[in-house]
Design an enzyme around this catalytic site. Structure first.
Site, PDB file in Angstrom:
ATOM      1  N   LYS A 186       0.857  -1.202   0.000  1.00 24.74           N
ATOM      2  CA  LYS A 186       0.000   0.000   0.000  1.00 24.74           C
ATOM      3  C   LYS A 186       0.888   1.245   0.000  1.00 24.74           C
ATOM      4  O   LYS A 186       1.478   1.607   1.008  1.00 24.74           O
ATOM      5  CB  LYS A 186      -0.913   0.051   1.220  1.00 24.74           C
ATOM      6  CG  LYS A 186      -1.957   1.159   1.004  1.00 24.74           C
ATOM      7  CD  LYS A 186      -2.451   1.808   2.261  1.00 24.74           C
ATOM      8  CE  LYS A 186      -1.746   3.045   2.690  1.00 24.74           C
ATOM      9  NZ  LYS A 186      -1.878   4.217   1.814  1.00 24.74           N
ATOM     10  N   GLU A 261      10.089   1.744  10.257  1.00 24.36           N
ATOM     11  CA  GLU A 261      11.038   2.852  10.098  1.00 24.36           C
ATOM     12  C   GLU A 261      10.243   4.137  10.256  1.00 24.36           C
ATOM     13  O   GLU A 261       9.394   4.473   9.429  1.00 24.36           O
ATOM     14  CB  GLU A 261      11.749   2.810   8.750  1.00 24.36           C
ATOM     15  CG  GLU A 261      12.932   3.791   8.755  1.00 24.36           C
ATOM     16  CD  GLU A 261      13.608   3.944   7.422  1.00 24.36           C
ATOM     17  OE1 GLU A 261      13.457   3.072   6.560  1.00 24.36           O
ATOM     18  OE2 GLU A 261      14.290   4.975   7.240  1.00 24.36           O
ATOM     19  N   CYS A 295      13.519  11.056   6.266  1.00 27.30           N
ATOM     20  CA  CYS A 295      13.565  10.553   7.640  1.00 27.30           C
ATOM     21  C   CYS A 295      14.968  10.681   8.235  1.00 27.30           C
ATOM     22  O   CYS A 295      15.115  10.872   9.427  1.00 27.30           O
ATOM     23  CB  CYS A 295      13.073   9.112   7.696  1.00 27.30           C
ATOM     24  SG  CYS A 295      13.923   8.034   6.560  1.00 27.30           S
ATOM     25  N   GLU A 392      10.474  16.281  14.824  1.00 27.02           N
ATOM     26  CA  GLU A 392      10.762  16.156  13.396  1.00 27.02           C
ATOM     27  C   GLU A 392       9.933  17.208  12.654  1.00 27.02           C
ATOM     28  O   GLU A 392       8.711  17.259  12.805  1.00 27.02           O
ATOM     29  CB  GLU A 392      10.371  14.751  12.920  1.00 27.02           C
ATOM     30  CG  GLU A 392      10.720  14.498  11.480  1.00 27.02           C
ATOM     31  CD  GLU A 392      10.398  13.076  11.050  1.00 27.02           C
ATOM     32  OE1 GLU A 392       9.275  12.624  11.296  1.00 27.02           O
ATOM     33  OE2 GLU A 392      11.275  12.429  10.454  1.00 27.02           O
TER      34      GLU A 392
HETATM   35  O1  TXE Z   1       2.779   9.797   7.420  1.00 27.74           O
HETATM   36  P1  TXE Z   1       1.805   8.670   7.827  1.00 27.74           P
HETATM   37  P2  TXE Z   1       2.421  11.048   6.508  1.00 27.74           P
HETATM   38  C1  TXE Z   1       6.569  11.732   9.182  1.00 27.74           C
HETATM   39  C2  TXE Z   1       6.845  13.187   8.926  1.00 27.74           C
HETATM   40  C3  TXE Z   1       5.563  13.699   8.337  1.00 27.74           C
HETATM   41  C4  TXE Z   1       4.556  12.874   9.076  1.00 27.74           C
HETATM   42  C5  TXE Z   1       3.271  12.676   8.354  1.00 27.74           C
HETATM   43  O2  TXE Z   1       7.122  13.829  10.148  1.00 27.74           O
HETATM   44  O3  TXE Z   1       5.343  15.045   8.594  1.00 27.74           O
HETATM   45  O4  TXE Z   1       5.193  11.620   9.255  1.00 27.74           O
HETATM   46  O5  TXE Z   1       3.471  12.069   7.066  1.00 27.74           O
HETATM   47  C6  TXE Z   1      -0.393   5.089   5.923  1.00 27.74           C
HETATM   48  N1  TXE Z   1      -3.152   2.408   9.267  1.00 27.74           N
HETATM   49  N2  TXE Z   1       7.068  10.871   8.133  1.00 27.74           N
HETATM   50  O6  TXE Z   1       1.090  11.668   6.767  1.00 27.74           O
HETATM   51  O7  TXE Z   1       0.479   9.245   8.091  1.00 27.74           O
HETATM   52  C7  TXE Z   1      -0.452   6.223   4.943  1.00 27.74           C
HETATM   53  O8  TXE Z   1      -1.556   6.069   4.075  1.00 27.74           O
HETATM   54  C8  TXE Z   1      -2.294   1.998   8.329  1.00 27.74           C
HETATM   55  C9  TXE Z   1       8.268  10.174   8.421  1.00 27.74           C
HETATM   56  O9  TXE Z   1       2.658  10.573   5.137  1.00 27.74           O
HETATM   57  O10 TXE Z   1       2.483   7.882   8.866  1.00 27.74           O
HETATM   58  C10 TXE Z   1       0.889   6.097   4.266  1.00 27.74           C
HETATM   59  O11 TXE Z   1       0.844   5.072   3.291  1.00 27.74           O
HETATM   60  N3  TXE Z   1      -1.634   2.819   7.518  1.00 27.74           N
HETATM   61  C11 TXE Z   1       8.606   9.151   7.429  1.00 27.74           C
HETATM   62  C12 TXE Z   1       1.810   5.664   5.426  1.00 27.74           C
HETATM   63  O12 TXE Z   1       0.933   5.112   6.416  1.00 27.74           O
HETATM   64  C13 TXE Z   1      -1.826   4.132   7.677  1.00 27.74           C
HETATM   65  C14 TXE Z   1       8.101   9.271   6.083  1.00 27.74           C
HETATM   66  C15 TXE Z   1       2.597   6.816   6.063  1.00 27.74           C
HETATM   67  O13 TXE Z   1       1.673   7.817   6.482  1.00 27.74           O
HETATM   68  C16 TXE Z   1      -2.713   4.629   8.662  1.00 27.74           C
HETATM   69  C17 TXE Z   1       6.870   9.983   5.954  1.00 27.74           C
HETATM   70  C18 TXE Z   1      -3.396   3.702   9.474  1.00 27.74           C
HETATM   71  N4  TXE Z   1      -4.246   4.077  10.425  1.00 27.74           N
HETATM   72  C19 TXE Z   1       6.406  10.755   6.975  1.00 27.74           C
HETATM   73  N5  TXE Z   1      -2.692   5.985   8.589  1.00 27.74           N
HETATM   74  C20 TXE Z   1      10.011   8.627   7.371  1.00 27.74           C
HETATM   75  N6  TXE Z   1      10.563   8.229   8.508  1.00 27.74           N
HETATM   76  O14 TXE Z   1      10.583   8.532   6.306  1.00 27.74           O
HETATM   77  C21 TXE Z   1      -1.837   6.318   7.608  1.00 27.74           C
HETATM   78  N7  TXE Z   1      -1.327   5.195   7.051  1.00 27.74           N
END
Ligand code: TXE
Length: 499
Positions: A186, A261, A295, A392
């Site tokens: 996904k 991660e 990240c 972050e």
């Molecule tokens: O992350 P999310 P987002 C951090 C960064 C950013 C914040 C939000 O600080 O500002 O996260 O980013 C899926 N059950 N990082 O909104 O929400 C979602 O659809 C299952 C750090 O993108 O965590 C997406 O595919 N899955 C990071 C994935 O989770 C769910 C990289 C990541 O989304 C879900 C990106 C749920 N309930 C953001 N809710 C890094 N470490 O690289 C969301 N998702």
């Protein structure tokens, strides 16, 4: 590329899910539209899959895994499929890079580099498919031989974020497939294009139907269904620490394994003895790569007090030379932020920092730029307790803190809930080694920044997650160990008679 992009603006690319070897729309027929953050034009439409689609994809993966055709396939056969995907990535690098740039707004050269590095990861995992093996114990006495089998863990859900769509997926998917797992992918609902393109390459490479299923949709629908499913044995999640916690809670249902991660707040540590110009360049790269939406971004600068003022001023000077602009323009180093919500979060974090007493050395003035372009920003006078030093930000914002000596530098570096990466700049070997050993982070770069190799593992300490991806450990993450006790010769002992 501008012409090609223009054609996409006129007729946005349409994508379909990949389930059981078929390309399908979402069962309820909905679509998610994606605009290019840099251009404000629609570029992609993905299926808005729901729980029902996720369940179909999970069922396909479960069925294929239980049938065992891929799980028990000869490693050489798996390797061939993975190598062919690597070749497809290379052949289609221009198209993939354009999609990545239009959906994320990262500069085109960066997108192309990521696609080619992704191909390297598929090739490397192909090699591992052939050398994955267990162990044997020939020391258990004359009538016993012990075997340790390494088996695929089962059905794996891979949930990825929007910042490095194809790259982060390629750090996981080929390793899971090399191990013999079946998978449901996904991608982020903001950047699903390249993951959905991958379905065609997997099919053309001859991957058996159902072994890899790729579906687009939101986290609360598709992501949550994967986390909740009793038919999924493991989830590899990359994203926010907040959703990481949701994954941990959901995993209790069937005690599924998690590889996580999550966020980071990585330090760049600059000692006075280092090559200052090289360090300035490396610090800028680590802080601004992918617009800081990374990240492992080096978002805290710890600099030795004796050179702090001069270093900071030169840093600000060099940052002004970094070109921010249309990511399709080959001279741009910084594109737009992924969406309005993220842009506003960055602006708010900087305002919080200033309110707490930090001083803006450069940047911090998004209102002087159009659209979603956030200028690289340096904040000085930052204290360890401030939110800009701890949280972050996920934008091109660098918080500067001077330190007095090695001990204080290590103390500041480790004073974080996160532990994903660290960058150390010094020509003193013992300082470099001491930092490398004592900093609690999954990756340490010394006099270098962000170079990646498929051979080296990645992952986080503390709240940055657990599990390791890539390297030879990357395939092991997707396996279970089983011990087999093999009796040899006549059965001398009797349980009942011996009682
Ligand atoms: O992350 P999310 P987002 C951090 C960064 C950013 C914040 C939000 O600080 O500002 O996260 O980013 C899926 N059950 N990082 O909104 O929400 C979602 O659809 C299952 C750090 O993108 O965590 C997406 O595919 N899955 C990071 C994935 O989770 C769910 C990289 C990541 O989304 C879900 C990106 C749920 N309930 C953001 N809710 C890094 N470490 O690289 C969301 N998702």
């Amino acid at each position: 590329m501008f012409d090609q992009a223009e054609r996409i603006f006129e007729a946005p690319l349409q994508y379909r899910n990949f389930i059981s070897g078929e390309f399908t729309d979402a069962l309820e027929g909905g679509v998610i539209s994606r605009e290019s953050p840099a251009h404000g034009r629609m570029v992609s439409q993905y299926p808005a899959s729901t729980r029902a689609d996720a369940e179909a994809a999970i069922a396909a993966a479960r069925e294929s895994f239980d049938a065992g055709r891929w799980a028990f396939a000869y490693g050489g056969e798996r390797a061939k499929v993975l190598r062919e995907v690597a070749q497809s990535l290379r052949r289609n690098a221009d198209d993939l890079a354009l999609v990545e740039t239009l959906e994320t707004s990262k500069p085109l050269a960066a997108s192309r580099g990521e696609v080619l590095f992704a191909a390297e990861l598929w090739d490397y995992a192909a090699g591992l498919a052939r050398i994955l093996h267990g162990d044997s114990h020939n020391t258990l006495g004359e009538d016993m031989l012990g075997l340790v089998l390494r088996e695929p863990i089962g059905v794996v859900g891979i949930i990825t974020p929007w910042n490095f769509p194809l790259l982060i997926l390629s750090e996981r998917l080929p390793f899971a497939l090399a191990a013999g797992c079946s998978v449901v992918v996904k991608p982020s609902e903001f950047t699903s294009g390249t993951a959905l393109m991958l379905g065609r390459y997997l099919k053309d490479a001859g991957l058996p139907d159902g072994v890899c299923n790729i579906i687009a949709g939101t986290g609360d629908q598709v992501g949550q269904a994967i986390l909740d499913s009793p038919d999924v044995d493991m989830v590899a999640f990359t994203g926010s620490t907040r959703v990481g916690r949701v994954a941990i809670a959901a995993s209790a249902g069937n005690i599924k394994k998690l590889s996580l991660e999550l966020g980071g707040k990585s330090p760049s540590i600059v000692f006075a003895d280092c090559d200052q110009e090289a360090a300035i360049d490396g610090v800028i790269k680590a802080a601004t790569i992918n617009m800081g939406e990374c990240c492992i971004a080096g978002s805290r600068l710890l600099v030795e007090a004796s050179v702090a003022e001069a270093f900071q001023n030169r840093l600000a000077e060099r940052l002004q030379e970094l070109r921010m602009g249309d990511p399709l323009d080959p001279t741009s180093r910084i594109g737009a932020i992924i969406n309005r919500a993220q842009f506003d979060r960055i602006a708010e974090s900087v305002r919080d920092g200033v309110r707490d007493g930090a001083r803006i050395v450069c940047g911090g003035d998004p209102e002087n730029h159009r659209g979603l372009f956030y200028p690289p920003t340096v904040l000085a006078d930052v204290k360890p307790g401030m939110s800009v030093a701890r949280q972050e930000i996920f934008g091109p914002v660098l918080a500067v803190m001077p330190f007095g000596d090695l001990e204080e530098a290590i103390g500041f570096a480790n004073d974080s809930d996160y532990g994903l990466a660290a960058y150390v700049w010094t020509n003193d070997l013992s300082k470099a080694l001491t930092c490398s050993r004592r900093i609690r982070a999954g990756r340490v770069w010394v006099n270098s920044a962000l170079q990646g190799y498929p051979e080296l593992p990645l992952g986080g300490f503390k709240q940055s997650g657990n599990g390791r991806e890539t390297g030879r450990y990357g395939i092991e993450e997707y396996t279970e160990l089983k011990s087999v006790h093999l009796h040899i010769g006549p059965q001398a002992e009797r349980w009942v008679e011996g009682a």
